[in-house]
Scaffold this motif. Structure first.
Motif, PDB file in Angstrom:
ATOM      1  N   THR A   4       0.857  -1.184   0.000  1.00 50.82           N
ATOM      2  CA  THR A   4       0.000   0.000   0.000  1.00 50.82           C
ATOM      3  C   THR A   4       0.896   1.238   0.000  1.00 50.82           C
ATOM      4  O   THR A   4       1.735   1.405   0.887  1.00 50.82           O
ATOM      5  N   ILE A   5       0.729   2.069  -1.018  1.00 53.55           N
ATOM      6  CA  ILE A   5       1.552   3.263  -1.209  1.00 53.55           C
ATOM      7  C   ILE A   5       0.680   4.472  -0.870  1.00 53.55           C
ATOM      8  O   ILE A   5      -0.349   4.713  -1.518  1.00 53.55           O
ATOM      9  N   VAL A   6       1.099   5.246   0.119  1.00 56.53           N
ATOM     10  CA  VAL A   6       0.223   6.267   0.703  1.00 56.53           C
ATOM     11  C   VAL A   6       0.827   7.665   0.536  1.00 56.53           C
ATOM     12  O   VAL A   6       2.012   7.882   0.802  1.00 56.53           O
ATOM     13  N   GLY A   7      -0.013   8.598   0.091  1.00 54.44           N
ATOM     14  CA  GLY A   7       0.308  10.012   0.205  1.00 54.44           C
ATOM     15  C   GLY A   7       0.957  10.677  -0.980  1.00 54.44           C
ATOM     16  O   GLY A   7       1.133  11.903  -0.980  1.00 54.44           O
ATOM     17  N   ALA A   8       1.346   9.926  -2.000  1.00 54.02           N
ATOM     18  CA  ALA A   8       1.960  10.553  -3.164  1.00 54.02           C
ATOM     19  C   ALA A   8       0.918  11.260  -4.018  1.00 54.02           C
ATOM     20  O   ALA A   8      -0.251  10.860  -4.054  1.00 54.02           O
ATOM     21  N   ARG A   9       1.345  12.321  -4.712  1.00 49.13           N
ATOM     22  CA  ARG A   9       0.550  12.809  -5.829  1.00 49.13           C
ATOM     23  C   ARG A   9       0.570  11.709  -6.893  1.00 49.13           C
ATOM     24  O   ARG A   9       1.642  11.184  -7.215  1.00 49.13           O
ATOM     25  N   VAL A  10      -0.543  11.391  -7.471  1.00 46.47           N
ATOM     26  CA  VAL A  10      -0.620  10.308  -8.447  1.00 46.47           C
ATOM     27  C   VAL A  10      -0.894  10.883  -9.832  1.00 46.47           C
ATOM     28  O   VAL A  10      -1.894  11.576 -10.040  1.00 46.47           O
ATOM     29  N   PHE A  11       0.021  10.614 -10.756  1.00 47.77           N
ATOM     30  CA  PHE A  11      -0.219  10.862 -12.175  1.00 47.77           C
ATOM     31  C   PHE A  11      -0.578   9.517 -12.769  1.00 47.77           C
ATOM     32  O   PHE A  11       0.242   8.598 -12.788  1.00 47.77           O
ATOM     33  N   ASP A  12      -1.820   9.380 -13.244  1.00 50.63           N
ATOM     34  CA  ASP A  12      -2.312   8.050 -13.606  1.00 50.63           C
ATOM     35  C   ASP A  12      -1.941   7.611 -15.020  1.00 50.63           C
ATOM     36  O   ASP A  12      -2.353   6.539 -15.471  1.00 50.63           O
ATOM     37  N   GLY A  13      -1.139   8.427 -15.714  1.00 51.54           N
ATOM     38  CA  GLY A  13      -0.780   8.143 -17.099  1.00 51.54           C
ATOM     39  C   GLY A  13      -1.403   9.135 -18.060  1.00 51.54           C
ATOM     40  O   GLY A  13      -0.958   9.245 -19.210  1.00 51.54           O
ATOM     41  N   GLU A  14      -2.409   9.863 -17.586  1.00 50.13           N
ATOM     42  CA  GLU A  14      -3.071  10.881 -18.388  1.00 50.13           C
ATOM     43  C   GLU A  14      -3.190  12.213 -17.660  1.00 50.13           C
ATOM     44  O   GLU A  14      -3.086  13.274 -18.264  1.00 50.13           O
ATOM     45  N   ARG A  15      -3.411  12.162 -16.362  1.00 53.87           N
ATOM     46  CA  ARG A  15      -3.664  13.393 -15.609  1.00 53.87           C
ATOM     47  C   ARG A  15      -3.321  13.150 -14.141  1.00 53.87           C
ATOM     48  O   ARG A  15      -3.190  12.013 -13.690  1.00 53.87           O
ATOM     49  N   SER A  16      -3.251  14.255 -13.397  1.00 50.55           N
ATOM     50  CA  SER A  16      -2.994  14.175 -11.964  1.00 50.55           C
ATOM     51  C   SER A  16      -4.283  13.881 -11.212  1.00 50.55           C
ATOM     52  O   SER A  16      -5.323  14.506 -11.456  1.00 50.55           O
ATOM     53  N   LEU A  17      -4.207  12.936 -10.283  1.00 52.82           N
ATOM     54  CA  LEU A  17      -5.343  12.621  -9.421  1.00 52.82           C
ATOM     55  C   LEU A  17      -5.217  13.304  -8.069  1.00 52.82           C
ATOM     56  O   LEU A  17      -6.092  13.155  -7.219  1.00 52.82           O
ATOM     57  N   GLY A  18      -4.121  14.066  -7.854  1.00 49.85           N
ATOM     58  CA  GLY A  18      -3.861  14.616  -6.535  1.00 49.85           C
ATOM     59  C   GLY A  18      -3.365  13.516  -5.602  1.00 49.85           C
ATOM     60  O   GLY A  18      -3.064  12.397  -6.020  1.00 49.85           O
ATOM     61  N   PRO A  19      -3.287  13.805  -4.307  1.00 49.81           N
ATOM     62  CA  PRO A  19      -2.831  12.788  -3.361  1.00 49.81           C
ATOM     63  C   PRO A  19      -3.785  11.588  -3.357  1.00 49.81           C
ATOM     64  O   PRO A  19      -5.008  11.751  -3.436  1.00 49.81           O
ATOM     65  N   ALA A  20      -3.219  10.400  -3.247  1.00 55.58           N
ATOM     66  CA  ALA A  20      -4.051   9.194  -3.276  1.00 55.58           C
ATOM     67  C   ALA A  20      -3.282   8.036  -2.651  1.00 55.58           C
ATOM     68  O   ALA A  20      -2.064   8.097  -2.458  1.00 55.58           O
ATOM     69  N   THR A  21      -4.016   6.973  -2.356  1.00 57.41           N
ATOM     70  CA  THR A  21      -3.447   5.714  -1.884  1.00 57.41           C
ATOM     71  C   THR A  21      -3.609   4.680  -2.981  1.00 57.41           C
ATOM     72  O   THR A  21      -4.697   4.541  -3.558  1.00 57.41           O
ATOM     73  N   VAL A  22      -2.536   3.969  -3.290  1.00 58.33           N
ATOM     74  CA  VAL A  22      -2.559   2.936  -4.325  1.00 58.33           C
ATOM     75  C   VAL A  22      -2.259   1.600  -3.658  1.00 58.33           C
ATOM     76  O   VAL A  22      -1.247   1.443  -2.978  1.00 58.33           O
ATOM     77  N   VAL A  23      -3.153   0.649  -3.859  1.00 61.42           N
ATOM     78  CA  VAL A  23      -3.041  -0.676  -3.245  1.00 61.42           C
ATOM     79  C   VAL A  23      -2.671  -1.693  -4.320  1.00 61.42           C
ATOM     80  O   VAL A  23      -3.336  -1.770  -5.363  1.00 61.42           O
ATOM     81  N   VAL A  24      -1.616  -2.444  -4.063  1.00 57.56           N
ATOM     82  CA  VAL A  24      -1.130  -3.469  -4.991  1.00 57.56           C
ATOM     83  C   VAL A  24      -1.304  -4.827  -4.336  1.00 57.56           C
ATOM     84  O   VAL A  24      -0.928  -5.016  -3.165  1.00 57.56           O
TER      85      VAL A  24
END
Length: 415
Positions: A4-24
């Motif tokens: 679980t990756i927490v707190g990064a600004r997320v660029f999803d490949g097209e646009r910024s999603l802002g801060p988010a949590t990504v679960v793998v």
């Protein structure tokens, strides 16, 4: 292992999603993307202050050894698209290797490039000790056999060498042979990619039905249209027009830190791996920049690629891994927005080359990810501040680089 990756600004490949949590999940697949800020708990990756991107895709490389793939991953490049390697058993070995490891970049390849008998690109290869010779095409009638052989060898797409016979010293394909190769590839469901570094080559490849054009003309303005898909390889275009093209790389310790010490020393001494600058009249990097600007204005599809081709452990004008970050900066200098440049190296590359499992941060996609410090959407060079790379969910720490001295090693696994 789930991550679980927490707190990064997320660029999803097209646009910024802002801060988010990504679960793998345990299988190395993105399970969830949860917008919003929160503090990490024990066992989670604290990514605050950083930006999480899809792993970078270099859409134009040439492989000279297995160490290339490790060097790519050390620089956040999780997939490379080889545009000509030989002989076929070498490419097959690298495919098997990339498929079985998580500590180097994944690989797709054209295998052998379509060129003329005893001409380009066969003359670029050193003699093979086994007696193997690069197959060539003598005319349109050879196209079906050539494409069928590449399909049998497992080529993911077809690369075609397109040059005006008046511009090169050895035989090259006639336009009708280029068209025949495109037709044969299309009938087998294979995409075609053309080496097209001049206005003549650009126009000829387009007229023949090539799907993707690589390089940008250095000799003047080429046609720009919305239906074109182009891999500019600005890093190579700069190298072909100036002996000083590696100065930007040497000036940034973030780019040299992950290169073998002997490579850096060779570059500082002026060793470019034997790459000459263009002797063509009027050749200028300014023409390449102008062509990209006009392609962007026309709405063409731009994909990021470098034309990296170094022998592992040796200097070259365009190096695996590090050159991808130079390419992103050159794309922005030439008119791309940072978001557009990042898309060219992630989601757009995946779309063009049918890599449906990667290139985006979204549920169900492969967890090829790159965490960098800073925000490349405001400063594209922030992609060089590498913190962690994940390939299929397996993390490698890039935050404390050391010269690998030719070994294809990345950092230790990091949660």
């Amino acid at each position: 292992m789930a991550t679980t990756i927490v707190g990064a600004r997320v660029f999803d490949g097209e646009r910024s999603l802002g801060p988010a949590t990504v679960v793998v999940d345990d299988a190395g697949t993105i399970e969830a993307v949860e917008p919003g800020e929160r503090a990490p708990v024990a066992g989670e990756v604290d990514a605050r202050g950083g930006t999480l991107l899809p792993g970078l895709i270099d859409a134009h490389v040439h492989l000279r050894g297995a160490g290339n793939l490790g060097q790519d991953l050390r620089h956040g490049v999780t997939t490379v698209l080889d545009m000509f390697s030989a002989p076929p058993q070498f490419t097959a070995m690298l495919r098997r290797r990339a498929a079985s490891r998580d500590d180097e970049a994944d690989l797709r390849s054209s295998g052998l490039m379509a060129g003329a008998v005893d001409g380009w690109p066969a003359v670029m290869l050193p003699p093979d000790p086994t007696g193997w010779r690069m197959p060539g095409l003598s005319g349109p009638d050879d196209a079906e056999r050539f494409v069928a052989d590449r399909e049998r060898e497992g080529s993911d797409y077809l690369k075609v060498f397109v040059e005006n016979a008046a511009d090169v010293s050895r035989p090259t394909l006639a336009p009708e042979t280029v068209a025949a190769v495109c037709g044969a590839a299309r009938r087998r469901g294979l995409m075609t990619v053309a080496h097209a570094p001049t206005r003549w080559a650009f126009a000829t490849a387009r007229a023949a039905g090539v799907d993707v054009l690589t390089h940008l003309p250095l000799d003047g303005a080429a046609e720009a249209a919305a239906d074109l898909t182009v891999v500019p390889t600005l890093t190579m275009m700069a190298a072909l027009t100036s002996h000083d093209s590696v100065r930007d790389l040497l000036a940034d310790p973030r780019l040299t830190a992950r290169l073998p010490a002997e490579v850096v020393a060779g570059l500082e001494a002026g060793d470019r791996g034997g790459l000459p600058t263009s002797s063509a009249a009027g050749a200028s990097y300014a023409h390449a920049e102008d062509n990209l600007a006009r392609l962007l204005q026309a709405g063409a599809t731009i994909v990021a690629g470098t034309d990296a081709n170094d022998v592992p452990g040796r200097p070259a004008a365009v190096l695996h891994g590090a050159s991808m970050h130079l390419e992103l900066e050159l794309l922005v200098r030439a008119g791309c927005s940072p978001a557009d440049a990042l898309a060219a190296a992630t989601s757009r590359a995946a779309d063009v080359f049918a890599l449906a499992d990667r290139g985006r941060i979204a549920p169900g996609r492969r967890a090829d990810l790159l965490l960098v410090d800073g925000d490349p959407l405001t400063d594209i060079t922030a992609t060089r501040d590498l913190r962690t790379v994940w390939r299929s969910g397996v993390a490698h720490d890039l935050s404390s680089p050391t010269h690998p001295h030719g070994r294809d090693v990345v950092g230790p696994a990091r949660r």
